[in-house]
Design an enzyme around this catalytic site. Sequence first.
Site: not given
Ligand SMILES: NC(=O)C1=CN([C@@H]2O[C@H](COP(=O)(O)OP(=O)(O)OC[C@H]3O[C@@H](n4cnc5c(N)ncnc54)[C@H](O)[C@@H]3O)[C@@H](O)[C@H]2O)C=CC1
Ligand SMILES: N[C@@H](CC=O)C(=O)O
Ligand code: NA
Length: 442
Positions: A55, A146, A200, A215
Amino acid sequence: MDGQRNEDTVRPPLRLALLGCGSVGSQVVRLLREQADDLTARVGAPIELVGVAVRRPELQRDADVPAHLLTTDAAGLVSRGDIDLVVEVIGGIEPSRSLILTALENGASVVTANKALLAEDGSTLFAAAEKAGRDLYYEAAVAGAIPILRPLRESLAGDKVRRVLGIVNGTTNFILDKMDTSGAGFTEALEEAQDLGYAEADPTADVEGYDAAAKAAILASLAFHTRVTAADVYREGISDVTASDVASAREMDSVVKLLAICELTDGPDGPSVSARVHPAMIPRSHPLASVREAYNAVFVESEAAGQLMFYGPGAGGAPTASAVLGDLVTVARNRLMDVRGAGESAYAQCEVLPMGSTETRYHVAIDVDDKAGVLAQVAHTFADHGVSIKTVRQEGRGVDAQLVVVSHRAADADLAATVEALRTMPNVHDVSSIMRVEGDGE
Ligand SMILES: NC(=O)C1=CN([C@@H]2O[C@H](COP(=O)(O)OP(=O)(O)OC[C@H]3O[C@@H](n4cnc5c(N)ncnc54)[C@H](O)[C@@H]3O)[C@@H](O)[C@H]2O)C=CC1
Ligand SMILES: N[C@@H](CC=O)C(=O)O
Ligand code: NA
């Protein structure tokens, strides 16, 4: 020798587009670079990152992404027609859904970590993947690193899963663990989780159980070969859990955990399923009770295998990227062999039971007048609603007393009606703690 043999058989690169470069995306980039040679050997062809949709390109990122790969035009990137693999780690419903659909239509295989989207509209995505003859993999979407979705989809495909009980949200597990170990209140524990970067700035999705409910929908769908969406999942978060609830659990040698519970129930008209997320007391002897801090665990009960437990880091950039890369290697290998991996099977088409008819157990603390006959009145109220009592403990508190009742399993609606009736009784001052009870084998 092995390295030489692999080099001889290496094919042209598979072209990868990354959508989103935040916590997870930047770790995907790092691992792709650091493990390039091993990944090439494992896949049989190099994976070449050809575009990264972001973004804000001007942002400093954890990963060193070459500037010429960055684009703000995610839709343009997935429509190029020369992309073999797409990793979507933007999150949320739109534009992620449209981008994944466009990627599939343009012949790419897709890996995503997006539980919110899969739980809301997985069926549209699965149908599009099938139509396109491409893979859609999402191991990272539940319990981060996991391995749980692949075991459910593949390893247990010959068994009959009856129950999935999971701690699938790291933030809430951290908060509840702090409340248990230090006696902290909810707000104090949440602040600590935020300071450590687990929660967050807006922790609603975690604390109110939306993340765990998404989930649970994914777990129930795979475990029971049916379709369960986030809207089908009963959800209660942990913001109402008090220090006194946690202390009551401790007195019962139990802990409070936010559980995702998916169950298969046989009925005269065939099997039905239920999926729910709520705080519950579990005995300290249960394997899930020892899941501390921000860790996750999923406990699976199946007919032939018995009890299985999957444990590890459920969140965080690098652990989540590990699951993404695992899927990426699989879908890349499938591309080279021109096959599709195992898809979703939803043949069972089970009815999803409403929470009211799901059987649960309650722990109820009732503040009453310490007078003759009050215990009997309370017991009658449970009986009048068809709820059988398992144990009652009474503690004197001057002229008052506290009754702590643990019920046998009963329909959740009957338990809720019992609590409502208790609240109207003249000798009852307050129903000070209500908590479901799980995991003690009843
Ligand atoms: N962070 C975690 O521990 C975990 C995250 N997830 C999943 O992984 C995915 C990503 O999570 P995070 O990396 O933590 O999120 P994040 O918020 O750190 O990263 C998402 C990125 O996407 C960008 N973005 C938003 N709209 C956009 C667009 N239109 N085009 C291009 N980039 C765009 C944002 O600027 C941001 O940098 C989510 O679906 C989340 O639910 C799943 C398991 C664990
Ligand atoms: N916000 C989630 C991150 C991954 O799904 C958590 O706290 O477990
Ligand atoms: Na998993």
